[in-house]
Design an enzyme around this catalytic site. Sequence first.
Site, short mmCIF file in Angstrom:
data_model
loop_
_atom_site.label_atom_id
_atom_site.label_comp_id
_atom_site.label_asym_id
_atom_site.label_seq_id
_atom_site.Cartn_x
_atom_site.Cartn_y
_atom_site.Cartn_z
N GLY A 1 0.83 -1.19 0.00
CA GLY A 1 0.00 0.00 0.00
C GLY A 1 0.87 1.25 0.00
O GLY A 1 2.08 1.19 0.17
N GLY A 2 0.23 2.39 -0.20
CA GLY A 2 0.96 3.66 -0.17
C GLY A 2 1.42 4.10 -1.54
O GLY A 2 1.11 3.49 -2.56
N ALA B 1 4.82 6.75 -3.34
CA ALA B 1 6.27 6.71 -3.56
C ALA B 1 7.03 7.01 -2.28
O ALA B 1 6.65 7.89 -1.50
CB ALA B 1 6.66 7.72 -4.64
N ALA C 1 7.48 5.88 7.39
CA ALA C 1 6.45 5.56 6.40
C ALA C 1 5.97 4.13 6.62
O ALA C 1 6.74 3.26 7.03
CB ALA C 1 7.01 5.72 4.99
N ILE C 2 4.70 3.91 6.34
CA ILE C 2 4.10 2.58 6.51
C ILE C 2 3.32 2.22 5.25
O ILE C 2 2.52 3.01 4.75
CB ILE C 2 3.17 2.55 7.74
CG1 ILE C 2 4.00 2.73 9.02
CG2 ILE C 2 2.38 1.23 7.80
CD1 ILE C 2 3.16 2.83 10.28
N PHE D 1 7.08 -1.12 7.64
CA PHE D 1 7.44 0.27 7.96
C PHE D 1 8.89 0.56 7.59
O PHE D 1 9.73 -0.34 7.50
CB PHE D 1 7.21 0.56 9.44
CG PHE D 1 8.07 -0.27 10.37
CD1 PHE D 1 9.34 0.14 10.71
CD2 PHE D 1 7.59 -1.46 10.90
CE1 PHE D 1 10.14 -0.62 11.56
CE2 PHE D 1 8.37 -2.23 11.75
CZ PHE D 1 9.66 -1.80 12.08
N CYS E 1 5.39 9.79 -0.38
CA CYS E 1 4.04 9.34 -0.04
C CYS E 1 2.96 10.21 -0.67
O CYS E 1 1.81 10.20 -0.24
CB CYS E 1 3.85 9.28 1.48
SG CYS E 1 5.07 8.22 2.30
#
Length: 221
Positions: free
Chosen positions: A85-86, A88, A149-150, A164, A181
């Site tokens: 998920g997420g 860049a 970031a996760i 993470f 992100c």
Amino acid sequence: MELEERRAALDVRRLPGLTPYAEAWELQRELVRKRRSGEIPDTLLLLEHPPVYTVGRAARDASNLGAGEEYLRSLGAEVFWSDRGGDATFHGPGQLVGYPIIRLKVRDTHRYLRDLEEVVIRALAGYGLEGRRHPRYTGVWVNGSKICAIGVKFSSGWIASHGFALNVNTDLSWFDRITPCGIREYGVTSLERELGREIPLAGVEREIVSGFREVLGDPGS
């Protein structure tokens, strides 16, 4: 007693050196398969990557990669389109990356993301830093900048992978080439920047493992 029950404890694996992103991705896929079948317990991979920009499933295109993939590769970084998920982000030396390969005990994906944030918040508290959540974005923030970031993937059988990326001694200039992100209004930070000194990764790893066991316990037990 089923194999699943005999393997409830968390297995923590620290991969030495710098692990290429593609190699870690393949390892995760293998571990997800083994976790689903009960061959292994819940597993937490801790590692560092060589410089690599990754793009998650939330990205609609390459617009958050700044001047583009060719330019980023010319800087000496890989570019990898991931199934997490997420959006860049950047991974590189001095950043502690954690990939929990676990079966969720509580089948709530949003809670799991909040639990990962809590693990990092507790680790930061061990260094006197107040980590915070953001009301709109996933991740952990210190003094208004993103420090962790996760991005997660959930597979059949409620198996989680990816995880993470905590900036410890990361060269933050790598983030200047992208929109991390997809968030334009906030910057990024690291433990080193916040504390004014280089931080041994081994100590951060201990804090993360301690927080993981406190927050998630033996997730698949």
